[in-house]
Design an enzyme around this catalytic site. Structure first.
Site, short mmCIF file in Angstrom:
data_model
loop_
_atom_site.label_atom_id
_atom_site.label_comp_id
_atom_site.label_asym_id
_atom_site.label_seq_id
_atom_site.Cartn_x
_atom_site.Cartn_y
_atom_site.Cartn_z
N ASN A 114 0.87 -1.12 0.02
CA ASN A 114 -0.01 -0.28 -0.07
C ASN A 114 0.97 1.37 -0.09
O ASN A 114 0.74 1.94 -0.72
CB ASN A 114 -0.86 0.11 1.31
CG ASN A 114 -1.96 -1.24 1.19
OD1 ASN A 114 -1.94 -1.67 0.07
ND2 ASN A 114 -2.69 -1.05 2.21
N THR A 159 -14.54 39.00 -31.79
CA THR A 159 -15.44 38.70 -30.76
C THR A 159 -16.49 37.98 -31.30
O THR A 159 -16.79 38.50 -32.68
CB THR A 159 -15.74 39.94 -29.94
OG1 THR A 159 -16.36 40.82 -30.58
CG2 THR A 159 -14.54 40.53 -29.41
N HIS A 160 -17.08 37.27 -30.87
CA HIS A 160 -18.11 36.39 -31.51
C HIS A 160 -17.81 35.74 -32.92
O HIS A 160 -18.64 35.41 -33.65
CB HIS A 160 -19.42 37.29 -31.47
CG HIS A 160 -19.67 37.97 -30.37
ND1 HIS A 160 -20.53 37.71 -29.36
CD2 HIS A 160 -19.47 39.19 -29.97
CE1 HIS A 160 -20.62 38.48 -28.43
NE2 HIS A 160 -19.80 39.49 -28.72
N LYS A 287 -8.38 17.43 -50.70
CA LYS A 287 -8.58 17.58 -49.22
C LYS A 287 -7.30 17.61 -48.68
O LYS A 287 -6.23 16.93 -48.93
CB LYS A 287 -9.54 16.59 -48.59
CG LYS A 287 -10.50 16.85 -48.88
CD LYS A 287 -11.35 17.98 -48.46
CE LYS A 287 -11.98 17.79 -47.04
NZ LYS A 287 -12.88 18.71 -46.42
N TYR A 321 -6.43 2.35 2.54
CA TYR A 321 -6.35 1.67 1.19
C TYR A 321 -7.36 0.58 0.94
O TYR A 321 -8.03 -0.06 1.77
CB TYR A 321 -5.03 1.01 1.12
CG TYR A 321 -4.98 0.44 -0.33
CD1 TYR A 321 -4.36 0.87 -1.54
CD2 TYR A 321 -5.27 -0.93 -0.61
CE1 TYR A 321 -4.13 0.47 -2.78
CE2 TYR A 321 -5.23 -1.71 -1.92
CZ TYR A 321 -4.56 -0.72 -2.86
OH TYR A 321 -4.70 -1.30 -4.20
N GLN A 326 -6.34 0.51 -7.11
CA GLN A 326 -5.63 -0.01 -8.33
C GLN A 326 -5.96 0.60 -9.50
O GLN A 326 -5.21 0.70 -10.86
CB GLN A 326 -5.79 -1.48 -8.16
CG GLN A 326 -4.89 -2.20 -9.55
CD GLN A 326 -4.89 -3.53 -9.01
OE1 GLN A 326 -4.20 -4.07 -8.28
NE2 GLN A 326 -5.30 -4.23 -9.94
N LYS A 329 -4.12 3.88 -12.01
CA LYS A 329 -3.11 4.20 -12.75
C LYS A 329 -3.37 4.18 -14.31
O LYS A 329 -2.68 5.13 -14.94
CB LYS A 329 -2.31 2.47 -12.64
CG LYS A 329 -1.47 2.61 -11.35
CD LYS A 329 -0.98 1.45 -10.96
CE LYS A 329 -1.03 1.20 -9.48
NZ LYS A 329 -2.17 1.32 -8.93
#
Ligand code: ARG
Length: 461
Positions: A114, A159-160, A287, A321, A326, A329
């Site tokens: 732990n 703005t906007h 594209k 704990y 666990q 992570k």
């Protein structure tokens, strides 16, 4: 390593199979990532146990040599990971006992997995924080270079998402720079709480052995020692803080990406992202898609998800704990990977963008972007701002009706609206005049942008 076997899950559907419990509870599939920190922590722990005479010199040396051999084995891919040994800690300990025999069993004296795992992830995160700090700085330097090059480049301020007032592109880049300054500060602050050592808390209550926690902390380079054993083994605040910091930074990159996507579209055509950072379409040959900014915008949600994951993971846990921990992570590791990757690719991408000055200039000259400058001009001629605002509104109505920009109006035309307007108005109405006039700390004038860059360079050192 014995791989997590999906087939096993399905066979479990047909008949009870207790070995599946082992697979289900294992974490070695992902905590393998903290093997270095685990070995580093164990070496420090053993060294401390020797000092307090829980281990003798020979035992300690054997343990350390064994751990170093294990490190080499792992690095050379010669280590046999086993899911039956649950996690990285048990895999390494079992191998140590294989290698050096009974003495290996003494390493775990005065500690528990732990406090061991809590220490390992803090060590790991501390290392990662250093790398992330460098990656932020690297992106900041790239932005400063662009800002310097483009300190006087006229750019439409929005703005906007409508053209509002001209700014300089350098100033715009410095806005992104500033956000990263705050991100870096948050990271530093987070590091303070990461850099505190849980080791010595053992399972939850501390240990009966005469451990020297200060010594272990020093060996591991921790600034502080967690002061309550119950809290130390169960606290994951530092991971939540880190993912919160990461969410904020990703939010910044996502906003930035949104701009890059807009700017690189045909409609705006302000910048070209390097070919390497775009992809074509499998069907439309013309594209050139801004994949990297789009992906980073997408990955931002993934990091938010990790943050919520950890918040939710912790909210119902009583002290101390619980096995729930666990699950800390994977979201943590994923956040580190996503953030670091995004920062690194951003620096590379921004390093290669091409700026289309003509389009920026053209766009900044449209949309009556210098209307405020004209109002300010009238205020300087002693008209109250509200009245000046009204006069300019009328001028704009007139310009729209006659399909002219402000700079295209003759002095006669302007004077129909106010006889206070003189020939000196010309420079006020150009984007260059507009930005140059905003010459105060935080303003968009090229001079101020250069001052801000100089200051930034000093601060970054
Ligand atoms: N693999 C575990 C984790 O990551 C290590 C700690 C296990 N402790 C326990 N009491 N089962 O949290």
């Amino acid at each position: 390593m014995t791989k997590f076997n999906k087939q096993h899950v399905y066979s479990r559907l047909i008949q009870p199979d207790t070995s599946f419990v082992g697979e289900f509870t294992a974490s070695v599939q992902f905590d393998i990532r903290i093997y270095q920190q685990d070995i580093q922590g164990s070496i420090a722990h053993a060294t401390m146990l020797k000092k307090v005479k829980v281990l003798n010199e020979v035992e300690c040396d054997l343990i350390i040599t064994g751990l170093e051999k294990i490190r080499t084995e792992i690095e050379n891919d010669q280590f046999e990971w086993s899911i039956d040994r649950e996690d990285v800690h048990m895999n390494i300990e079992a191998r140590l006992i294989d290698l050096i025999g009974e003495v290996g069993k003494k390493l775990h004296t005065g500690r528990s997995r732990n406090d061991q795992v809590a220490t390992d992830i803090r060590l790991y995160l501390r290392d990662m924080i250093a790398s992330i700090g460098s990656a932020i700085k690297c992106l900041q330097l790239v932005l400063l270079d662009i800002a310097e090059r483009e300190a006087a480049t006229i750019f439409p301020g929005f703005t906007h998402l409508q053209i509002a007032q001209p700014v300089t592109f350098g100033h715009h880049m410095m806005a992104w720079y500033e956000m990263l300054v705050r991100d870096a500060e948050r990271l530093d602050d987070c590091e303070k709480r990461v850099n505190s050592m849980p080791l010595g808390s053992a399972a939850l209550a501390g240990t009966t052995f005469p451990i020297d926690r200060k010594m272990t902390a020093e060996l591991l380079g921790f600034d502080r020692i967690c002061l309550n054993s119950l809290d130390a083994v169960s606290d994951r605040d530092f991971a939540i803080e880190f993912t919160s910091f990461a969410s904020l930074l990703m939010m910044h990159l996502s906003r930035f990406s949104e701009e890059l996507i807009i700017w690189s579209s045909d409609q705006f055509d302000f910048i070209d992202l390097g070919k390497a950072f775009c992809t074509g379409s499998s069907i439309m040959p013309q594209k050139n898609n801004p994949d990297i900014p789009e992906l980073i915008r997408g990955k931002t949600s993934r990091v938010y998800g990790n943050m919520f994951n950890l918040f939710t993971l912790m909210k119902n846990q009583p002290l101390a704990y619980n096995k729930d921990n666990q699950e800390d992570k994977e979201p943590l590791f994923d956040t580190v990977d996503t953030l670091l990757g995004s920062l690194l690719i951003y620096s590379d991408m921004m390093g290669t963008i091409a700026v289309n000055h003509n389009n920026m200039q053209r766009s900044a000259s449209r949309g009556y972007a210098t209307a405020t400058d004209l109002a300010d001009y009238l205020v300087r001629k002693n008209i109250p701002f509200r009245d000046a605002h009204r006069v300019v509104e009328l001028i704009i109505d007139y310009s729209i009706k006659h399909d002219k920009g402000l700079v295209e109006l003759s002095l006669d035309e302007l004077q129909q609206f106010s006889d206070l307007i003189g020939s000196d108005v010309a420079e006020v109405l150009t984007p260059e005049g507009s930005v140059a006039a905003r010459n105060h700390i935080g303003g968009t004038s090229p001079e101020q942008v250069r001052l801000a860059i100089n200051l930034a360079r000093k601060q970054l050192k």
